[in-house]
Each structure stands twice: as C-alpha cells, then as structure tokens.
Design a protein around this motif. Sequence first.
Motif, PDB file in Angstrom:
ATOM      1  N   GLY A  82     -17.902 -32.711  95.619  1.00 24.80           N
ATOM      2  CA  GLY A  82     -17.326 -33.187  96.858  1.00 24.80           C
ATOM      3  C   GLY A  82     -15.819 -33.033  96.930  1.00 24.80           C
ATOM      4  O   GLY A  82     -15.199 -32.354  96.114  1.00 24.80           O
ATOM      5  N   ARG A  83     -15.234 -33.697  97.895  1.00 26.08           N
ATOM      6  CA  ARG A  83     -13.781 -33.645  98.073  1.00 26.08           C
ATOM      7  C   ARG A  83     -13.052 -34.322  96.925  1.00 26.08           C
ATOM      8  O   ARG A  83     -11.993 -33.875  96.488  1.00 26.08           O
ATOM      9  N   PHE A  84     -13.619 -35.418  96.430  1.00 26.82           N
ATOM     10  CA  PHE A  84     -12.979 -36.203  95.379  1.00 26.82           C
ATOM     11  C   PHE A  84     -13.730 -36.086  94.053  1.00 26.82           C
ATOM     12  O   PHE A  84     -14.953 -35.997  94.037  1.00 26.82           O
ATOM     13  N   SER A  85     -12.978 -36.116  92.965  1.00 25.92           N
ATOM     14  CA  SER A  85     -13.578 -35.945  91.639  1.00 25.92           C
ATOM     15  C   SER A  85     -13.365 -37.136  90.717  1.00 25.92           C
ATOM     16  O   SER A  85     -13.951 -37.192  89.636  1.00 25.92           O
ATOM     17  N   HIS A  86     -12.532 -38.089  91.128  1.00 24.45           N
ATOM     18  CA  HIS A  86     -12.221 -39.210  90.231  1.00 24.45           C
ATOM     19  C   HIS A  86     -11.946 -40.460  91.059  1.00 24.45           C
ATOM     20  O   HIS A  86     -11.595 -40.379  92.240  1.00 24.45           O
ATOM     21  N   ALA A  87     -12.132 -41.630  90.435  1.00 25.10           N
ATOM     22  CA  ALA A  87     -11.922 -42.894  91.129  1.00 25.10           C
ATOM     23  C   ALA A  87     -11.489 -43.974  90.146  1.00 25.10           C
ATOM     24  O   ALA A  87     -11.793 -43.904  88.949  1.00 25.10           O
ATOM     25  N   GLY A  88     -10.771 -44.952  90.657  1.00 35.38           N
ATOM     26  CA  GLY A  88     -10.344 -46.087  89.842  1.00 35.38           C
ATOM     27  C   GLY A  88     -10.265 -47.350  90.691  1.00 35.38           C
ATOM     28  O   GLY A  88     -10.278 -47.286  91.920  1.00 35.38           O
ATOM     29  N   ILE A  89     -10.181 -48.484  90.025  1.00 36.03           N
ATOM     30  CA  ILE A  89     -10.027 -49.777  90.704  1.00 36.03           C
ATOM     31  C   ILE A  89      -8.616 -50.290  90.428  1.00 36.03           C
ATOM     32  O   ILE A  89      -8.200 -50.400  89.264  1.00 36.03           O
ATOM     33  N   TYR A  90      -7.901 -50.624  91.487  1.00 34.67           N
ATOM     34  CA  TYR A  90      -6.567 -51.183  91.316  1.00 34.67           C
ATOM     35  C   TYR A  90      -6.683 -52.615  90.792  1.00 34.67           C
ATOM     36  O   TYR A  90      -7.457 -53.422  91.318  1.00 34.67           O
ATOM     37  N   ILE A  91      -5.921 -52.925  89.729  1.00 31.19           N
ATOM     38  CA  ILE A  91      -5.998 -54.260  89.129  1.00 31.19           C
ATOM     39  C   ILE A  91      -4.689 -55.037  89.271  1.00 31.19           C
ATOM     40  O   ILE A  91      -4.571 -56.157  88.783  1.00 31.19           O
ATOM     41  N   GLY A  92      -3.712 -54.425  89.945  1.00 30.88           N
ATOM     42  CA  GLY A  92      -2.422 -55.097  90.141  1.00 30.88           C
ATOM     43  C   GLY A  92      -1.352 -54.557  89.210  1.00 30.88           C
ATOM     44  O   GLY A  92      -1.632 -53.865  88.224  1.00 30.88           O
ATOM     45  N   GLU A  93      -0.086 -54.834  89.550  1.00 22.17           N
ATOM     46  CA  GLU A  93       1.077 -54.456  88.739  1.00 22.17           C
ATOM     47  C   GLU A  93       1.105 -52.959  88.446  1.00 22.17           C
ATOM     48  O   GLU A  93       1.470 -52.533  87.336  1.00 22.17           O
ATOM     49  N   GLY A  94       0.711 -52.151  89.423  1.00 22.67           N
ATOM     50  CA  GLY A  94       0.809 -50.700  89.279  1.00 22.67           C
ATOM     51  C   GLY A  94      -0.201 -50.084  88.331  1.00 22.67           C
ATOM     52  O   GLY A  94       0.021 -48.971  87.847  1.00 22.67           O
ATOM     53  N   GLN A  95      -1.306 -50.772  88.082  1.00 22.63           N
ATOM     54  CA  GLN A  95      -2.294 -50.266  87.126  1.00 22.63           C
ATOM     55  C   GLN A  95      -3.685 -50.177  87.736  1.00 22.63           C
ATOM     56  O   GLN A  95      -4.046 -50.939  88.635  1.00 22.63           O
ATOM     57  N   VAL A  96      -4.462 -49.229  87.214  1.00 21.47           N
ATOM     58  CA  VAL A  96      -5.864 -49.084  87.598  1.00 21.47           C
ATOM     59  C   VAL A  96      -6.721 -49.117  86.348  1.00 21.47           C
ATOM     60  O   VAL A  96      -6.273 -48.754  85.256  1.00 21.47           O
ATOM     61  N   ILE A  97      -7.944 -49.576  86.509  1.00 21.74           N
ATOM     62  CA  ILE A  97      -8.909 -49.445  85.423  1.00 21.74           C
ATOM     63  C   ILE A  97      -9.885 -48.361  85.846  1.00 21.74           C
ATOM     64  O   ILE A  97     -10.327 -48.312  86.996  1.00 21.74           O
ATOM     65  N   GLU A  98     -10.163 -47.465  84.927  1.00 21.02           N
ATOM     66  CA  GLU A  98     -10.983 -46.302  85.227  1.00 21.02           C
ATOM     67  C   GLU A  98     -11.696 -45.848  83.964  1.00 21.02           C
ATOM     68  O   GLU A  98     -11.433 -46.350  82.874  1.00 21.02           O
ATOM     69  N   SER A  99     -12.586 -44.905  84.133  1.00 18.62           N
ATOM     70  CA  SER A  99     -13.305 -44.357  82.985  1.00 18.62           C
ATOM     71  C   SER A  99     -13.146 -42.846  83.010  1.00 18.62           C
ATOM     72  O   SER A  99     -13.423 -42.207  84.029  1.00 18.62           O
ATOM     73  N   PHE A 100     -12.675 -42.306  81.894  1.00 20.93           N
ATOM     74  CA  PHE A 100     -12.379 -40.880  81.886  1.00 20.93           C
ATOM     75  C   PHE A 100     -12.348 -40.323  80.461  1.00 20.93           C
ATOM     76  O   PHE A 100     -11.780 -40.929  79.560  1.00 20.93           O
ATOM     77  N   GLY A 101     -12.964 -39.156  80.265  1.00 21.30           N
ATOM     78  CA  GLY A 101     -12.872 -38.381  79.030  1.00 21.30           C
ATOM     79  C   GLY A 101     -13.040 -39.182  77.761  1.00 21.30           C
ATOM     80  O   GLY A 101     -13.839 -40.105  77.680  1.00 21.30           O
ATOM     81  N   ASN A 102     -12.251 -38.809  76.751  1.00 17.73           N
ATOM     82  CA  ASN A 102     -12.372 -39.482  75.454  1.00 17.73           C
ATOM     83  C   ASN A 102     -11.705 -40.853  75.442  1.00 17.73           C
ATOM     84  O   ASN A 102     -11.743 -41.563  74.436  1.00 17.73           O
ATOM     85  N   LEU A 103     -11.097 -41.258  76.565  1.00 18.64           N
ATOM     86  CA  LEU A 103     -10.467 -42.576  76.646  1.00 18.64           C
ATOM     87  C   LEU A 103     -11.468 -43.672  76.973  1.00 18.64           C
ATOM     88  O   LEU A 103     -11.216 -44.842  76.740  1.00 18.64           O
ATOM     89  N   GLY A 104     -12.606 -43.303  77.552  1.00 18.52           N
ATOM     90  CA  GLY A 104     -13.585 -44.300  77.968  1.00 18.52           C
ATOM     91  C   GLY A 104     -13.032 -45.164  79.085  1.00 18.52           C
ATOM     92  O   GLY A 104     -12.198 -44.730  79.875  1.00 18.52           O
ATOM     93  N   VAL A 105     -13.497 -46.401  79.161  1.00 17.05           N
ATOM     94  CA  VAL A 105     -12.991 -47.329  80.177  1.00 17.05           C
ATOM     95  C   VAL A 105     -11.629 -47.831  79.700  1.00 17.05           C
ATOM     96  O   VAL A 105     -11.516 -48.408  78.624  1.00 17.05           O
ATOM     97  N   ASN A 106     -10.595 -47.577  80.493  1.00 20.60           N
ATOM     98  CA  ASN A 106      -9.240 -47.887  80.053  1.00 20.60           C
ATOM     99  C   ASN A 106      -8.338 -48.166  81.247  1.00 20.60           C
ATOM    100  O   ASN A 106      -8.694 -47.911  82.396  1.00 20.60           O
ATOM    101  N   ILE A 107      -7.154 -48.690  80.960  1.00 21.61           N
ATOM    102  CA  ILE A 107      -6.162 -48.992  81.999  1.00 21.61           C
ATOM    103  C   ILE A 107      -5.100 -47.902  81.995  1.00 21.61           C
ATOM    104  O   ILE A 107      -4.594 -47.513  80.940  1.00 21.61           O
ATOM    105  N   GLN A 108      -4.775 -47.418  83.201  1.00 22.30           N
ATOM    106  CA  GLN A 108      -3.774 -46.368  83.356  1.00 22.30           C
ATOM    107  C   GLN A 108      -2.807 -46.735  84.475  1.00 22.30           C
ATOM    108  O   GLN A 108      -3.158 -47.502  85.387  1.00 22.30           O
TER     109      GLN A 108
END
Length: 202
Positions: A82-108
Amino acid sequence: MKWKNLSLVIFPLLATIFFILIATTNHHVFNNDKAVMYTYLQSVGQGHIGYGFNSYYGNDISFVGLEPGDLIVGGYPGCAYGRFSHAGIYIGEGQVIESFGNLGVNIQPITHYREYSEVCLLRVKADPAVKKQVVNYALKQQGAMFYPLAFKPGERYWNCTKIMWKAYREQGLEFDPGNDFWVAPDLLYQSQLVEIIRERGV
C-alpha cells in the motif's frame, strides 16, 4: 537416497495440507478482495516488493499538537502493501513506540518519520483515558520480537501494526472489521475510527 526422494513428496504435501487448513478456517479472508495478501500480490506484479525504495526524503511535517495514543504512518515509493509501510503509536515527549527489524518493540524519536516520502498523523476518535490504556499496553510489550508477517493472534511476535491494532482492540475499538490475517498501515489510514491531523506526500 530413498529419504531424499521421500522428502520431495512429504514436504510439498505438508505445505499443501497446511495451506488447505488455513484456507478452510479463514475462507472469509480469501473471499475479501481488499485483503492485504491480494494487495501484496497485485503490487508484486507491478514490481513493488517489500518495504519499498527506502531512502531519506526529508519531508517537513510538523509534529506539533500530537497527543499520546495518536498514530503515525509512513511509507516509501514502491511499497508492496500500500501507500504506507510502517506505523507507530505516539507516547508523548517526541517519542513513538513501534516494532521494527532486529529492534523488536522499542521506543524511537518521532523525528525519524521525516525520512519517509509519505507520512500521515492520525488521531483516534477515543477518550484520552482509552488512549492512555493503549499506550500502557504497548509499553508493556517493549523488547518483544519483531516478525514482519506476525499473525494477529498471540503476543510473542509483533509487526508494526499488530501492536496498535491489538492495543486498541483491547479497549473495544476494531481497526480491522474484515478480520484479515494482518492489519496493513493503509487500513489504519482508511479507518472510520481516525481523523487526519496532517499529512505529506499526497
């Protein structure tokens, strides 16, 4: 030699039986022409494979006004689902929690969504108390393993959209009324449960 010849028959037979079991217990997915697997197959036919042609695009989207529980979707040209390939949830203070690659579920930091050619900020139509529970649920999954084709059942493997789908589903909000195998980022974008805050790349 006999075992080698036997394995040529057994493994394709087991794969066929496995496919038949999936098809018979999930026939509703195969009957849904909007299912992610059909989008993927059509995209592959057009030469669009996997995550897309990722590079640094440097979009100028503003993250001002985001609230915990908001969703962010991003994509590159040529994405197979589709148009989009990735997604995250905003958790505040400029950070998102997401799941990606070898990082698994992590904050970025949310700023990495400026790398995408397509990006959209979504507000879920839910009470702040619900969104707080969603964020708490997602945070409890930190460190869990990433798998791009993680099926929706279970909490051992996650892809980027499964975590937000399940977090909101636990609060009674269903982003996938068609009960697909997976939830594509585009499904979040198209959902009646969200409103667009702002987007780039249209």
